[in-house]
Scaffold this motif. Structure first.
Motif: not given
Length: 154
Positions: A5-11
């Motif tokens: 899982x790559x979040x890209x954003x901290x959400x």
């Protein structure tokens, strides 16, 4: 191999460490009941300080996906002695720095070796005696990641 899982954003941080990592650990532990495990791929976390090229201040870098304290701690839990899972590269090379498997092409990272170590071979402790070497093939191009290799004895 797997692409974590790559979040890209901290959400997505809560999902990554609270669901994805925990589910993967449960799966790996279940597999280990019947056979040794080799878990490989882009795990999208730079576990040690020196698994990432530093640009700017450390505090700001800890807000980057893949380098948050929560992700790093979650990965350390997975590769904790109690689970019998080991980062094979760090087992062999505990202090190796500037050894990366990913470089951001937008910043010319590969040429300057400004990268991250995001790709791993996590192995069951039971097969560690068979691990001869593990390394990055940094000169193989064609992606923002390079291939990694695990050499096991017969």
């Amino acid at each position: 191999g797997i692409n974590a899982e790559y979040m890209g954003k901290l959400e997505r941080l809560t999902y990554r460490v609270g669901t994805w990592d925990k589910s993967m650990l449960a799966y790996l532990l279940d597999l280990q009941k019947s056979k040794p495990v080799v878990w490989t791929g882009d795990l999208n976390v730079a576990e040690r300080d020196y698994d990432r090229f530093f640009t700017g201040d450390f505090k700001a870098m800890q807000k980057a996906p893949g380098f948050t304290p929560e992700e790093r701690e979650s990965f350390r839990d997975i590769t904790n002695e109690k689970h019998g899972l080991v980062d094979s590269f760090r087992h062999l090379y505990p202090n190796a720095a500037h050894v990366y498997s990913f470089w951001n092409p937008r910043f010319g990272g590969r040429g300057a070796n400004k990268g991250w170590r995001l790709d791993y071979f996590v192995v069951s402790k039971s097969i560690l005696p068979k691990v001869v070497d593990t390394y990055m093939l940094k000169d193989v191009e064609g992606s923002d990641h390079c291939p990694i290799s695990l050499w096991l004895e017969k």
